[in-house]
Structures are given as C-alpha cells and as structure tokens.
Design a protein around this motif. Structure first.
Motif, PDB file in Angstrom:
ATOM      1  N   LEU A   8       0.762  -6.068  -8.748  1.00 40.80           N
ATOM      2  CA  LEU A   8      -0.455  -5.679  -8.134  1.00 40.80           C
ATOM      3  C   LEU A   8      -0.633  -4.390  -7.858  1.00 40.80           C
ATOM      4  O   LEU A   8       0.309  -3.858  -6.950  1.00 40.80           O
ATOM      5  N   THR A   9      -1.567  -3.718  -8.458  1.00 38.46           N
ATOM      6  CA  THR A   9      -1.628  -2.205  -8.227  1.00 38.46           C
ATOM      7  C   THR A   9      -3.042  -1.898  -7.860  1.00 38.46           C
ATOM      8  O   THR A   9      -4.081  -2.135  -8.713  1.00 38.46           O
ATOM      9  N   LEU A  10      -3.306  -1.179  -6.660  1.00 37.58           N
ATOM     10  CA  LEU A  10      -4.683  -0.808  -6.129  1.00 37.58           C
ATOM     11  C   LEU A  10      -4.775   0.270  -5.719  1.00 37.58           C
ATOM     12  O   LEU A  10      -4.000   0.961  -5.213  1.00 37.58           O
ATOM     13  N   ASP A  11      -6.001   1.130  -6.212  1.00 37.36           N
ATOM     14  CA  ASP A  11      -5.963   2.690  -5.877  1.00 37.36           C
ATOM     15  C   ASP A  11      -7.518   3.034  -5.568  1.00 37.36           C
ATOM     16  O   ASP A  11      -8.414   2.536  -6.677  1.00 37.36           O
ATOM     17  N   THR A  12      -7.499   3.769  -4.713  1.00 34.63           N
ATOM     18  CA  THR A  12      -9.155   4.475  -4.772  1.00 34.63           C
ATOM     19  C   THR A  12      -8.716   5.934  -4.298  1.00 34.63           C
ATOM     20  O   THR A  12      -7.709   6.246  -3.504  1.00 34.63           O
ATOM     21  N   SER A  13      -9.754   6.658  -4.668  1.00 34.74           N
ATOM     22  CA  SER A  13      -9.905   8.071  -4.224  1.00 34.74           C
ATOM     23  C   SER A  13     -10.411   8.362  -2.930  1.00 34.74           C
ATOM     24  O   SER A  13      -9.755   8.851  -1.993  1.00 34.74           O
ATOM     25  N   THR A  14     -11.801   7.494  -2.617  1.00 37.82           N
ATOM     26  CA  THR A  14     -12.172   7.629  -1.283  1.00 37.82           C
ATOM     27  C   THR A  14     -12.808   6.266  -1.311  1.00 37.82           C
ATOM     28  O   THR A  14     -13.591   5.688  -2.048  1.00 37.82           O
ATOM     29  N   GLY A  15     -11.945   5.424  -0.402  1.00 38.01           N
ATOM     30  CA  GLY A  15     -12.682   4.170  -0.515  1.00 38.01           C
ATOM     31  C   GLY A  15     -11.649   3.110   0.606  1.00 38.01           C
ATOM     32  O   GLY A  15     -10.817   3.632   1.253  1.00 38.01           O
ATOM     33  N   TYR A  16     -11.650   2.028   0.694  1.00 38.42           N
ATOM     34  CA  TYR A  16     -11.005   0.941   1.343  1.00 38.42           C
ATOM     35  C   TYR A  16     -10.684  -0.056   0.541  1.00 38.42           C
ATOM     36  O   TYR A  16     -11.227  -0.591  -0.565  1.00 38.42           O
ATOM     37  N   ILE A  17      -9.456  -0.570   0.788  1.00 38.44           N
ATOM     38  CA  ILE A  17      -8.416  -1.361  -0.127  1.00 38.44           C
ATOM     39  C   ILE A  17      -8.125  -2.476   0.835  1.00 38.44           C
ATOM     40  O   ILE A  17      -7.692  -2.372   1.954  1.00 38.44           O
ATOM     41  N   GLU A  18      -8.400  -3.938   0.314  1.00 38.13           N
ATOM     42  CA  GLU A  18      -8.067  -4.979   1.062  1.00 38.13           C
ATOM     43  C   GLU A  18      -7.623  -6.177   0.290  1.00 38.13           C
ATOM     44  O   GLU A  18      -8.066  -6.203  -0.856  1.00 38.13           O
ATOM     45  N   THR A  19      -6.549  -6.688   1.014  1.00 39.45           N
ATOM     46  CA  THR A  19      -6.154  -8.011   0.476  1.00 39.45           C
ATOM     47  C   THR A  19      -6.154  -9.260   1.444  1.00 39.45           C
ATOM     48  O   THR A  19      -5.641  -8.816   2.548  1.00 39.45           O
ATOM     49  N   SER A  20      -6.431 -10.321   0.899  1.00 37.86           N
ATOM     50  CA  SER A  20      -6.362 -11.411   2.068  1.00 37.86           C
ATOM     51  C   SER A  20      -5.422 -12.373   1.550  1.00 37.86           C
ATOM     52  O   SER A  20      -5.502 -13.275   0.477  1.00 37.86           O
ATOM     53  N   THR A  21      -4.121 -12.629   2.311  1.00 35.48           N
ATOM     54  CA  THR A  21      -3.060 -13.488   1.712  1.00 35.48           C
ATOM     55  C   THR A  21      -2.849 -13.749   0.344  1.00 35.48           C
ATOM     56  O   THR A  21      -2.932 -14.591  -0.208  1.00 35.48           O
ATOM     57  N   VAL A  22      -2.597 -12.513  -0.507  1.00 39.70           N
ATOM     58  CA  VAL A  22      -2.414 -12.372  -1.842  1.00 39.70           C
ATOM     59  C   VAL A  22      -0.905 -12.885  -2.036  1.00 39.70           C
ATOM     60  O   VAL A  22      -0.137 -12.337  -1.223  1.00 39.70           O
ATOM     61  N   ASP A  23      -0.627 -13.460  -3.211  1.00 36.64           N
ATOM     62  CA  ASP A  23       0.671 -13.846  -3.409  1.00 36.64           C
ATOM     63  C   ASP A  23       1.299 -12.925  -4.635  1.00 36.64           C
ATOM     64  O   ASP A  23       0.449 -13.252  -5.661  1.00 36.64           O
ATOM     65  N   VAL A  24       1.935 -12.161  -4.332  1.00 37.30           N
ATOM     66  CA  VAL A  24       2.425 -11.279  -5.484  1.00 37.30           C
ATOM     67  C   VAL A  24       3.995 -11.479  -5.427  1.00 37.30           C
ATOM     68  O   VAL A  24       4.857 -11.441  -4.589  1.00 37.30           O
ATOM     69  N   ALA A  25       4.456 -11.577  -6.834  1.00 33.13           N
ATOM     70  CA  ALA A  25       6.005 -12.238  -7.073  1.00 33.13           C
ATOM     71  C   ALA A  25       6.920 -10.846  -7.040  1.00 33.13           C
ATOM     72  O   ALA A  25       8.002 -10.970  -6.844  1.00 33.13           O
ATOM     73  N   ARG A  26       6.456  -9.728  -7.691  1.00 35.45           N
ATOM     74  CA  ARG A  26       7.068  -8.681  -7.967  1.00 35.45           C
ATOM     75  C   ARG A  26       7.111  -7.490  -7.091  1.00 35.45           C
ATOM     76  O   ARG A  26       7.796  -7.178  -6.503  1.00 35.45           O
ATOM     77  N   SER A  27       5.841  -6.736  -7.333  1.00 35.91           N
ATOM     78  CA  SER A  27       5.473  -5.470  -6.983  1.00 35.91           C
ATOM     79  C   SER A  27       4.069  -5.463  -6.264  1.00 35.91           C
ATOM     80  O   SER A  27       3.361  -5.777  -7.274  1.00 35.91           O
ATOM     81  N   LEU A  28       3.871  -4.757  -5.299  1.00 33.60           N
ATOM     82  CA  LEU A  28       2.557  -4.384  -4.783  1.00 33.60           C
ATOM     83  C   LEU A  28       2.244  -2.756  -4.536  1.00 33.60           C
ATOM     84  O   LEU A  28       3.104  -2.555  -3.637  1.00 33.60           O
ATOM     85  N   SER A  29       1.559  -2.349  -4.991  1.00 33.96           N
ATOM     86  CA  SER A  29       1.409  -0.921  -4.783  1.00 33.96           C
ATOM     87  C   SER A  29      -0.187  -0.594  -4.263  1.00 33.96           C
ATOM     88  O   SER A  29      -0.878  -1.089  -4.916  1.00 33.96           O
ATOM     89  N   ALA A  30      -0.526   0.172  -3.293  1.00 34.87           N
ATOM     90  CA  ALA A  30      -1.677   0.363  -2.832  1.00 34.87           C
ATOM     91  C   ALA A  30      -1.917   1.772  -2.233  1.00 34.87           C
ATOM     92  O   ALA A  30      -0.799   2.046  -1.691  1.00 34.87           O
ATOM     93  N   LYS A  31      -2.911   2.435  -2.774  1.00 36.00           N
ATOM     94  CA  LYS A  31      -3.014   3.788  -2.381  1.00 36.00           C
ATOM     95  C   LYS A  31      -4.626   4.298  -2.473  1.00 36.00           C
ATOM     96  O   LYS A  31      -5.260   4.093  -3.192  1.00 36.00           O
ATOM     97  N   THR A  32      -4.640   5.222  -1.305  1.00 38.90           N
ATOM     98  CA  THR A  32      -5.845   6.110  -1.018  1.00 38.90           C
ATOM     99  C   THR A  32      -5.861   6.994  -0.558  1.00 38.90           C
ATOM    100  O   THR A  32      -5.106   7.662   0.201  1.00 38.90           O
ATOM    101  N   ASN A  33      -6.700   7.939  -1.249  1.00 39.38           N
ATOM    102  CA  ASN A  33      -6.666   9.471  -0.496  1.00 39.38           C
ATOM    103  C   ASN A  33      -7.481   9.631   0.726  1.00 39.38           C
ATOM    104  O   ASN A  33      -6.982  10.364   1.618  1.00 39.38           O
ATOM    105  N   ALA A  34      -8.611   8.979   0.764  1.00 38.07           N
ATOM    106  CA  ALA A  34      -9.225   8.860   1.912  1.00 38.07           C
ATOM    107  C   ALA A  34     -10.132   7.605   2.138  1.00 38.07           C
ATOM    108  O   ALA A  34     -10.928   7.220   1.292  1.00 38.07           O
ATOM    109  N   GLY A  35      -9.536   6.882   3.084  1.00 42.40           N
ATOM    110  CA  GLY A  35     -10.149   5.609   3.543  1.00 42.40           C
ATOM    111  C   GLY A  35      -8.998   4.788   4.280  1.00 42.40           C
ATOM    112  O   GLY A  35      -8.575   5.159   4.961  1.00 42.40           O
TER     113      GLY A  35
END
Length: 349
Positions: free
Chosen positions: A191-218
């Motif tokens: 699972l890869t999540l990316d925002t330049s300006t914003g908000y990232i959310e997961t709710s009890t997500v099941d990820v087996a290998r890798s999870l990446s989340a990035k935001t510049n402003a948020g």
C-alpha cells in the motif's frame, strides 16, 4: 492526530468539494444560463470483456468503481446534469488487453471564467466480481472524487485535486493526490499513499508486505489490522504535519515477534508507546515529521482506554488519554466526513 486536526482536514476537503459545485453554479449566473436551460442525462455503455486491465481517465468528474456478484457483464453509467452543449459522453476503447474509459474536458469548460456549468458529472463503473478479481484498475482524474470498492488484482488511483477513497482487496494498491484527502481500507500486499497537500488515513488496514505514506503538508493517521502487518516495513513521512501510527499488539498477530521503531521529529514531540524488538519476525517501522509530532501506539490500548468511563487518568497516561479522546470522537468525526461527502455528491444531482 487530534480530533480537532481531523475535523479541520476533513472540513477542508468538504470545502473543496463545495467549491467544485459553486464554481459551475456561478458560471451559470455569469453566462446567463438558468436552471431551465439544464438537461439531465443518464447513459450506459458496455465495457470490453476478456481484458486484464482497465484504465479510467476523467478530467473533471466523480468516478465510482464498484463490484457486484449480481452483474453479468461490465458496464459504465454516465450521469450528467448541465448545459446541453456541454454533454460529453465517455469514450470506450480496447487495445492490447486493456480496456479504457476516457472522459475528456468539454470545450466549453476550458475557459477559466466559465467552466463546465454542470451540476453533476459522474462515471459509475460497475463490474462483475469474476471480471474484477483478475483486473488491474487504474483511475486518474484531474479534479473530482474517486471511490473504489471491491476485489481486484492491483489498484492505482491518482488525482490532481480531490478526495480518494479505497476499500479493496488487492495485490499492489496506490493512491496519490496533489491536494486532497486519501482514505484507504481493506487488505493488500503493498500500500502506497501520497499527497502533496492533504490528509492520509487508514482504518485497520491489513497490509502483508509494505506500507508507505507520505505528505508534504498535512497529516498522516494510520491504523493497522490484525490479519496482516507489513513484514517488509512501514514508512510514514510528513514534511509539515503530525504522524500517528496505531499498531496491533504482537500477541494478536500470527508469527509477529514485535516492532523495531525508528521515529524522529525535526520540531515536535516523539512519543513511542510500543515495545522495541529485534531478531526475526520483527516489522521495521520508520516514521518522521520535519515539522510536527510523532505518536506510535498500540491500537488495543487506544480502543480500550477510549471505551473506559474512568476519567482519572494519571499523568503518565496523558498522551494515551489524548488519543483516547480522539477515539471517542472519531466516530462522530467519521460521521461528519461521511455526511459531508454524501452531501457534496447529492447536491450535484
């Protein structure tokens, strides 16, 4: 992230959605087009079968992708309300095993002072379960809301400005928006999540290998499920904003020895409320906030304390208590967001 921050970020996205409606409405007034001059059309198109991927491209539209066992064949429904001269049907294509749905920008909407004066422009992509299960799905929009639900092979969603909601079972899943909100749930390998300006959310997500989340402003607020944790690692980075990571207790996840946490903050508090571990079956967790706080905690404590009626938490539990307050409010906040999301789409119709 505090409940106040959640409300602010989601309210901001709701405002963006409202503005998306106000701009066309003001264009109506500016160009002298009244409501009587609007038309409403709903058309349905069959999609190619026997393909391995589906790419949806929409300039300014809401895209909703759903999966059902009751469907016999894939289709897309286009719902439009606006000026008759602006009706722009989607183009359906197929090449090299890939089906495509293209919704380009209408000629009339290219002028900044008179954009598409439509009250609704939605693509409902409806797929049979057997068809979607082996499908690579790619949704790209310039401006609008994207919502994907179902089981797929892989899923990618990207928007210049807008909100993305994903609730899927898939292999590789990614969602990216330059300005807006990303909400992910379900089960996936990566699972890869990316925002330049914003908000990232997961709710009890099941990820087996890798999870990446990035935001510049948020802000980033991740909750992991107990059925699978990212064995290859979890990374979350925010340039400006806070990062909150909720992890399941080791005893609740099969073959999990623990977590190895590396958390840093350039200007802000770092609060790690999980045990550190080394060796095999340990999930590496790397979190950073250049300007903002970092909080990593067990979701079990988060929920349990949130349900407690005891208001006499001692000072050593002050940080957890703050999170618990967020949890107590989170249902209301989610309801507010859901209501705002629905109102934006309903107002469009």
């Amino acid at each position: 992230m505090s409940s106040t921050s959640r409300v602010f970020m989601r309210s901001l996205v709701a405002v963006i959605g409202a503005l998306a409606l106000l701009v066309p409405a003001s264009a109506l007034a500016y160009t002298g087009v009244g409501l009587a001059g609007l038309v409403r059309e709903e058309t349905s198109y069959d999609l190619p079968t026997g393909v391995s991927s589906l790419a949806v491209s929409a300039d300014t539209a809401t895209v909703e992708v759903s999966v059902s066992d009751e469907l016999d064949s894939p289709r897309v429904r286009h719902v439009y309300q606006g000026r008759d001269v602006d009706v722009q049907p989607p183009t359906i294509g197929e090449a090299g095993g890939e089906a495509t749905i293209d919704m380009p920008r209408s000629t009339e909407s290219r002028r900044w002072w008179a954009p598409n004066a439509g009250m609704e422009n939605t693509l409902h992509v409806e797929l049979p379960a057997d068809y979607a299960r082996e499908l690579d799905l790619d949704v790209t929009t310039r401006w609008g809301f994207t919502e994907v639900n179902g089981q797929f092979a892989n899923v990618s969603a990207e928007s210049e400005a807008g909100a993305i909601r994903i609730d899927v079972t898939a292999g590789d899943v990614s969602a990216k928006t330059r300005a807006g909100f990303v909400d992910a749930s379900g089960a996936m390998d990566t699972l890869t999540l990316d925002t330049s300006t914003g908000y990232i959310e997961t709710s009890t997500v099941d990820v087996a290998r890798s999870l990446s989340a990035k935001t510049n402003a948020g802000g980033i607020d991740l909750g992991l499920g107990e059925n699978a944790v990212p064995r290859d690692g979890l990374e979350a980075h925010a340039q400006t904003g806070s990062v909150d990571i909720g992890l399941p207790q080791e005893s609740r996840v099969r073959d999990l020895a623990g977590y190895s946490v590396n958390a840093t903050a350039g200007s802000g508090m770092v609060d790690v409320d999980v045990a550190q571990a080394t060796g095999d079956d340990v999930v590496p967790v790397t979190v950073s906030a250049a300007s903002g706080s970092v909080h990593i905690f067990y979701l079990d404590d988060f929920w349990d304390s949130g349900d407690s009626d005891d208001g006499d938490a001692d000072s050593s539990d002050s940080d957890i208590s703050d999170s618990d307050t967020d949890t107590t409010d989170s249902g209301d906040v989610d309801a507010v967001w859901d209501e705002a999301w629905d109102e934006v789409r309903q107002d469009a119709s």
